[in-house]
Scaffold this active site. Sequence first.
Site, mmCIF file in Angstrom:
data_model
loop_
_atom_site.group_PDB
_atom_site.id
_atom_site.type_symbol
_atom_site.label_atom_id
_atom_site.label_comp_id
_atom_site.label_asym_id
_atom_site.label_seq_id
_atom_site.Cartn_x
_atom_site.Cartn_y
_atom_site.Cartn_z
ATOM 1 N N GLY A 1 0.842 -1.197 0.000
ATOM 2 C CA GLY A 1 0.000 0.000 0.000
ATOM 3 C C GLY A 1 0.874 1.242 0.000
ATOM 4 O O GLY A 1 1.856 1.315 0.727
ATOM 5 N N ASN B 1 -3.654 12.560 7.483
ATOM 6 C CA ASN B 1 -4.582 13.656 7.717
ATOM 7 C C ASN B 1 -5.673 13.710 6.655
ATOM 8 O O ASN B 1 -6.835 13.462 6.913
ATOM 9 C CB ASN B 1 -3.831 14.992 7.768
ATOM 10 C CG ASN B 1 -2.817 15.008 8.886
ATOM 11 O OD1 ASN B 1 -3.108 14.577 9.988
ATOM 12 N ND2 ASN B 1 -1.624 15.491 8.602
ATOM 13 N N ASP C 1 -1.196 9.145 3.840
ATOM 14 C CA ASP C 1 -1.500 10.480 4.351
ATOM 15 C C ASP C 1 -2.422 10.352 5.552
ATOM 16 O O ASP C 1 -3.592 10.012 5.426
ATOM 17 C CB ASP C 1 -2.169 11.320 3.254
ATOM 18 C CG ASP C 1 -2.332 12.769 3.652
ATOM 19 O OD1 ASP C 1 -2.458 13.053 4.854
ATOM 20 O OD2 ASP C 1 -2.333 13.617 2.754
ATOM 21 N N LEU D 1 3.010 -5.264 8.615
ATOM 22 C CA LEU D 1 4.239 -5.899 9.074
ATOM 23 C C LEU D 1 4.218 -5.974 10.603
ATOM 24 O O LEU D 1 3.627 -5.109 11.259
ATOM 25 C CB LEU D 1 5.461 -5.096 8.621
ATOM 26 C CG LEU D 1 5.723 -5.033 7.120
ATOM 27 C CD1 LEU D 1 6.961 -4.187 6.840
ATOM 28 C CD2 LEU D 1 5.892 -6.414 6.533
ATOM 29 N N THR E 1 8.235 7.647 13.788
ATOM 30 C CA THR E 1 7.030 7.282 13.054
ATOM 31 C C THR E 1 7.114 5.828 12.589
ATOM 32 O O THR E 1 8.204 5.332 12.291
ATOM 33 C CB THR E 1 6.827 8.216 11.841
ATOM 34 O OG1 THR E 1 5.664 7.789 11.146
ATOM 35 C CG2 THR E 1 8.011 8.208 10.891
ATOM 36 N N VAL F 1 5.634 4.928 9.883
ATOM 37 C CA VAL F 1 5.429 5.021 8.440
ATOM 38 C C VAL F 1 6.727 4.635 7.727
ATOM 39 O O VAL F 1 7.790 5.178 8.020
ATOM 40 C CB VAL F 1 4.988 6.442 8.034
ATOM 41 C CG1 VAL F 1 4.894 6.569 6.524
ATOM 42 C CG2 VAL F 1 3.665 6.788 8.696
ATOM 43 N N LEU F 2 6.603 3.691 6.791
ATOM 44 C CA LEU F 2 7.758 3.224 6.024
ATOM 45 C C LEU F 2 7.522 3.536 4.550
ATOM 46 O O LEU F 2 6.389 3.563 4.081
ATOM 47 C CB LEU F 2 7.934 1.713 6.181
ATOM 48 C CG LEU F 2 8.065 1.170 7.601
ATOM 49 C CD1 LEU F 2 8.183 -0.345 7.566
ATOM 50 C CD2 LEU F 2 9.248 1.781 8.310
#
Length: 146
Positions: free
Chosen positions: A46, A52, A50, A79, A91, A93-94
Amino acid sequence: KEEGTEKDDSQQSQPKLRPNHQLVYLTGDSENTLSTLDNNTTYIIGGIVDRNRLKRAAIERAEAIGSNNSTLPIKTARLPLDEHFDFKGSTRVLTCNHVFEILLKYRENGYKDWGGAVMSVLPDRKDIHEKGETKDEPNKDEEGKS
């Protein structure tokens, strides 16, 4: 365009899968945790994160594809980061590249070491630590990282 010629995503032709083949859409928003990789599964990384403006966009897209296409079953997973790492203030986020490289490293490690796969891929600036590792204890993969 001529009237009636446009198709929405749910009406477009879908690929035919081999028997017992699965699709798993990887997104950090999934409640399902990926425990291992399966050679009879295609993993979709994916790419919309974002938090927000487009919150949950990736998982909602995957769920919509799965619910609108009975011939194209799709699951979601994330993961196993929270199970293996302390992110402190970093974070979760990767990048898509990091996720792909983590999957490759996990496979190279004989499907046995999520921790080693993640630590060998993520840059030091992420400042994550494997659970159970103290900050003063050097990581086994620390050498050779850039």
